[in-house]
Design a protein around this motif. Structure first.
Motif, mmCIF file in Angstrom:
data_model
loop_
_atom_site.group_PDB
_atom_site.id
_atom_site.type_symbol
_atom_site.label_atom_id
_atom_site.label_comp_id
_atom_site.label_asym_id
_atom_site.label_seq_id
_atom_site.Cartn_x
_atom_site.Cartn_y
_atom_site.Cartn_z
ATOM 1 N N GLY A 26 89.962 5.938 37.895
ATOM 2 C CA GLY A 26 88.578 5.634 37.499
ATOM 3 C C GLY A 26 87.988 4.584 38.430
ATOM 4 N N TYR A 27 86.768 4.157 38.109
ATOM 5 C CA TYR A 27 86.096 3.186 38.961
ATOM 6 C C TYR A 27 85.464 2.080 38.118
ATOM 7 C CZ TYR A 27 86.250 7.000 42.380
ATOM 8 O OH TYR A 27 86.639 7.994 43.208
ATOM 9 N N ILE A 28 85.502 0.860 38.649
ATOM 10 C CA ILE A 28 84.764 -0.239 38.019
ATOM 11 C C ILE A 28 83.421 -0.325 38.740
ATOM 12 C CG2 ILE A 28 84.757 -2.701 37.471
ATOM 13 C CD1 ILE A 28 87.140 -1.319 36.257
ATOM 14 N N VAL A 39 81.826 -8.131 30.477
ATOM 15 C CA VAL A 39 81.358 -6.766 30.244
ATOM 16 C C VAL A 39 81.655 -5.956 31.499
ATOM 17 C CG1 VAL A 39 79.357 -5.307 29.806
ATOM 18 C CG2 VAL A 39 79.531 -7.516 28.692
ATOM 19 N N LEU A 40 82.418 -4.896 31.324
ATOM 20 C CA LEU A 40 82.743 -4.035 32.461
ATOM 21 C C LEU A 40 82.067 -2.685 32.256
ATOM 22 C CD1 LEU A 40 86.605 -4.553 32.673
ATOM 23 C CD2 LEU A 40 84.914 -5.506 34.213
ATOM 24 N N LEU A 41 81.377 -2.238 33.292
ATOM 25 C CA LEU A 41 80.855 -0.875 33.247
ATOM 26 C C LEU A 41 81.752 -0.048 34.141
ATOM 27 C CD1 LEU A 41 77.061 -1.574 33.510
ATOM 28 C CD2 LEU A 41 78.262 -0.660 31.556
ATOM 29 N N MET A 42 82.289 1.035 33.599
ATOM 30 C CA MET A 42 83.251 1.774 34.416
ATOM 31 C C MET A 42 83.198 3.266 34.150
ATOM 32 S SD MET A 42 86.300 -0.141 32.505
ATOM 33 C CE MET A 42 86.663 0.122 30.786
ATOM 34 N N LEU A 43 83.783 3.999 35.077
ATOM 35 C CA LEU A 43 83.920 5.441 34.903
ATOM 36 C C LEU A 43 85.411 5.714 34.726
ATOM 37 C CD1 LEU A 43 81.526 6.776 37.675
ATOM 38 C CD2 LEU A 43 81.119 6.731 35.232
ATOM 39 N N VAL A 44 85.744 6.372 33.629
ATOM 40 C CA VAL A 44 87.150 6.615 33.312
ATOM 41 C C VAL A 44 87.361 8.122 33.199
ATOM 42 C CG1 VAL A 44 88.967 6.162 31.624
ATOM 43 C CG2 VAL A 44 87.210 4.450 32.027
ATOM 44 N N PRO A 45 88.467 8.659 33.761
ATOM 45 C CA PRO A 45 88.735 10.096 33.577
ATOM 46 C C PRO A 45 88.808 10.424 32.092
ATOM 47 C CG PRO A 45 90.231 9.148 35.186
ATOM 48 C CD PRO A 45 89.464 8.006 34.596
ATOM 49 N N MET A 46 88.108 11.491 31.687
ATOM 50 C CA MET A 46 87.955 11.803 30.263
ATOM 51 C C MET A 46 89.298 11.943 29.547
ATOM 52 S SD MET A 46 85.644 14.798 28.785
ATOM 53 C CE MET A 46 83.993 14.415 29.200
ATOM 54 N N PRO A 225 78.919 10.394 43.493
ATOM 55 C CA PRO A 225 78.219 9.193 43.965
ATOM 56 C C PRO A 225 79.098 7.945 43.941
ATOM 57 C CG PRO A 225 76.816 10.424 42.494
ATOM 58 C CD PRO A 225 78.139 11.126 42.494
ATOM 59 N N VAL A 226 79.954 7.864 42.926
ATOM 60 C CA VAL A 226 80.789 6.661 42.803
ATOM 61 C C VAL A 226 81.778 6.564 43.967
ATOM 62 C CG1 VAL A 226 82.438 7.784 41.255
ATOM 63 C CG2 VAL A 226 82.169 5.321 41.191
ATOM 64 N N ARG A 227 82.182 7.726 44.462
ATOM 65 C CA ARG A 227 83.089 7.751 45.628
ATOM 66 C C ARG A 227 82.357 7.252 46.883
ATOM 67 N NH1 ARG A 227 87.156 10.840 48.081
ATOM 68 N NH2 ARG A 227 87.914 9.316 49.576
ATOM 69 N N ILE A 228 81.084 7.647 47.007
ATOM 70 C CA ILE A 228 80.276 7.175 48.139
ATOM 71 C C ILE A 228 80.173 5.654 48.075
ATOM 72 C CG2 ILE A 228 78.014 7.273 49.275
ATOM 73 C CD1 ILE A 228 77.572 10.019 48.136
ATOM 74 N N LYS A 229 79.896 5.151 46.866
ATOM 75 C CA LYS A 229 79.742 3.706 46.668
ATOM 76 C C LYS A 229 81.010 2.963 47.104
ATOM 77 C CE LYS A 229 79.283 0.517 42.762
ATOM 78 N NZ LYS A 229 78.266 -0.494 42.961
ATOM 79 N N LYS A 230 82.156 3.493 46.638
ATOM 80 C CA LYS A 230 83.413 2.819 46.934
ATOM 81 C C LYS A 230 83.683 2.810 48.433
ATOM 82 C CE LYS A 230 88.148 2.742 45.392
ATOM 83 N NZ LYS A 230 89.180 3.660 45.870
ATOM 84 N N GLU A 231 83.473 3.958 49.063
ATOM 85 C CA GLU A 231 83.722 4.096 50.501
ATOM 86 C C GLU A 231 82.810 3.157 51.299
ATOM 87 O OE1 GLU A 231 86.492 5.468 52.203
ATOM 88 O OE2 GLU A 231 86.521 6.398 50.234
ATOM 89 N N MET A 250 74.019 2.902 42.121
ATOM 90 C CA MET A 250 74.407 4.284 41.798
ATOM 91 C C MET A 250 73.236 5.049 41.207
ATOM 92 S SD MET A 250 77.899 5.237 41.412
ATOM 93 C CE MET A 250 77.900 5.816 39.744
ATOM 94 N N GLN A 251 73.169 6.308 41.563
ATOM 95 C CA GLN A 251 72.235 7.226 40.904
ATOM 96 C C GLN A 251 73.040 8.435 40.441
ATOM 97 O OE1 GLN A 251 69.243 8.065 43.790
ATOM 98 N NE2 GLN A 251 68.099 6.213 43.312
ATOM 99 N N MET A 252 72.387 9.334 39.732
ATOM 100 C CA MET A 252 73.116 10.503 39.224
ATOM 101 C C MET A 252 73.579 11.402 40.371
ATOM 102 S SD MET A 252 72.966 10.002 36.027
ATOM 103 C CE MET A 252 73.410 11.540 35.277
#
Lengths: 308, 202
Positions: A26-28, A39-46, A225-231, A250-252
């Motif tokens: 996932g990503y923070i 407060v952490l906003l993150m994307l977690v594998p479902m 998009p989150v991968r682009i951000k990280k890279e 980040m955008q959709m």
């Protein structure tokens, strides 16, 4: 599939959550430390969400779904005059930010009146760079309906309209959703029923974004998009010293990079991922209408033929 | 009579009238005008579109002149000099500003805390003038704030065609997005009249 969630808990040992999410793939996205709270906003594998929830329970924290995470919303007022600002627009923008969205405020040049309102080409293009356009309108039913007939011309992103009367979405022309009980409020929204209205707005916005996600899912993006951000954050050291809020927003369907287009677009186009593809093969790097920033839009699978 | 009990907003749009009333209350409270407005009546019809704002005012204290808080006199017949002896220091900052504008900083001195000396070639005429000089106009300030509230905050922004009437006893604003119709102005005047009658019999 990554699920947008928010973790609220104490600062003590919160890095364990961060590490767990990163280990799970996932990503923070954002970390806000407020004294002893974090407060952490993150994307977690479902599929692994329950693992994170269990860990959060052990740390006496709370994991909630935050559908607004990773979206950029334009909150639009007819003008920047005292009629609309500071109270209502700022309250709406702040509340959506708390729920995980990035909000930008737009004040139109000639947005007033039901007959004389206009949207300039620049404003339209700027608004179209966002994921949702949120028009904060006034008190009268007739004005909201008349205005909606022409003000949103050329806007091709979902439109959420706010106003005082309780209308059905079908009654407001060109709107994707309508939320009532707003109107021109000239005090800070802090009473219980006003906070409920804001909660309802967040819920409606979440639903609209979920629909956008479903649409994107039909023809998935070649790169998340989150991968682009990280890279970008790993490969462009200048982003570390950037003083803009959220240098990579980040955008959709992409990201906004707060670096000058002229100097950086070639560098960004040629960024290479570990899979061996370059940025320009999976995304379009465009000049943004906002200052001289860069807008990166990921291409769908149907164009590239592969997903990174 | 309690302030703000006499606000009424009429409109075919009921929700609109309710929110307009709350925004008028907020604005008047923000600009501390609640005690200035005695009665207030608003008519809005968004379909026409027209916005009529009428109110009866109660303005507070009259303008403050130098003679209200100081003694102005000539010092000596041989000296071209006027002496102002202050009894209250409240207005001294504004007073000095006005004196500097008129006589120049070099001609004003303040040998003691409550004494101001002015060098001028025609002291006898200046004494008369200075006695009547207006230092502060509380009424004008209130009216400025009232205009700010009504024209810049309350009336919907799109309503840019406006006709107004402003005196020390009442204010009337008729505003619309289109050319004003004579019947709207007539209606405004009628509303104003009935407000004044209500006030008389209250």
């Amino acid at each position: 599939m990554l699920e947008p969630v928010m973790y609220e808990g104490g600062v003590f040992k919160h890095n364990q959550i961060e590490e767990l999410v990163e280990d799970l793939g996932g990503y923070i996205l954002q970390k806000n430390v407020m004294q002893t709270e974090v407060v952490l906003l993150m994307l977690v594998p479902m599929n692994d969400l329950n693992v994170v929830e269990e860990k959060a329970k052990k740390l006496l924290g709370k994991v909630t779904r935050a559908p607004l995470t990773g979206s950029e919303i334009a909150t639009i007022a007819p003008t920047l005059a005292y009629h609309h600002l500071p109270h209502l627009d700022c309250d709406v923008a702040e509340f959506l930010r708390k729920k995980g969205a990035k909000t930008n405020m737009v004040g139109l040049a000639r947005g007033v009146g039901k007959r004389i309102c206009q949207l300039t080409a620049y404003e339209r293009d700027l608004i179209n760079e966002h994921d949702i356009a949120m028009f904060i309108l006034g008190n009268y039913e007739h004005c909201i309906i008349e205005k909606s007939k022409k003000l949103y011309e050329g806007i091709d992103i979902p439109i959420i309209v706010l106003g005082a009367p309780e209308l059905k979405t079908e009654d407001v022309p060109n709107a994707t959703a309508y939320v009532g009980s707003f109107g021109r409020i000239l005090h800070q929204m802090r009473h219980a029923e006003e906070l409920k209205t804001l909660d309802k707005l967040a819920e409606v916005t979440g639903t609209v974004l979920d629909k956008v996600r479903v649409e994107i899912g039909k023809d998935p993006l070649a790169i998340a998009p989150v991968r682009i951000k990280k890279e970008l954050e790993e490969q462009i050291p200048e982003l570390m010293d950037n003083l803009h809020p959220l240098p990579v927003t980040m955008q959709m369907t992409g990201v906004r990079v707060k670096l000058p287009y002229g100097e950086y677009h070639e560098l960004i186009e040629n960024i290479e991922f570990v899979e061996g593809v370059k940025m320009k093969e999976v995304a379009k790097v465009l000049p943004s209408k906002m200052r001289d920033f860069i807008l990166i839009k990921a291409l769908p699978k149907s164009v590239t033929g592969f997903v990174v | 009579m309690e302030p703000l009990e006499t606000i009424s907003v009429e409109s075919p749009d009921i929700v609109g009238a309710k929110t307009t009333k709350s925004l008028i209350k907020d604005t008047l409270a923000d600009l501390s005008l609640t005690r200035v407005i005695v009665r207030l009546k608003v008519y809005v019809d968004p379909v026409e579109p027209v916005f009529i704002f009428t109110a009866v005012l109660r303005l507070s204290s009259p303008p403050v002149r130098i003679k209200d808080f100081a003694k102005v006199e000539m010092t000596n017949i041989e000296k071209d000099e006027v002496k102002i002896e202050l009894s209250k220091e409240t207005y001294v900052v504004k007073l000095l500003g006005k004196l500097w504008d008129r006589y120049g900083k070099g001609n004003i001195s303040q040998p003691e805390q409550k004494v101001i000396l002015i060098q001028t070639p025609l002291p006898d005429k200046e004494v008369e003038f200075l006695n009547e000089l207006i230092i502060e106009e509380p009424q004008q300030e209130v009216l400025d704030r009232l205009i700010d509230a009504v024209a810049l905050r309350i009336i919907p922004e799109g309503f840019r065609v406006r006709k107004h009437e402003l005196t020390k006893t009442h204010i009337m604003f008729v505003a619309s997005e289109d050319t004003l119709k004579p019947e709207w102005i007539e209606r405004g005047k009628e509303m104003m009249k009935s407000l004044k009658e209500d006030e008389e019999y209250a």
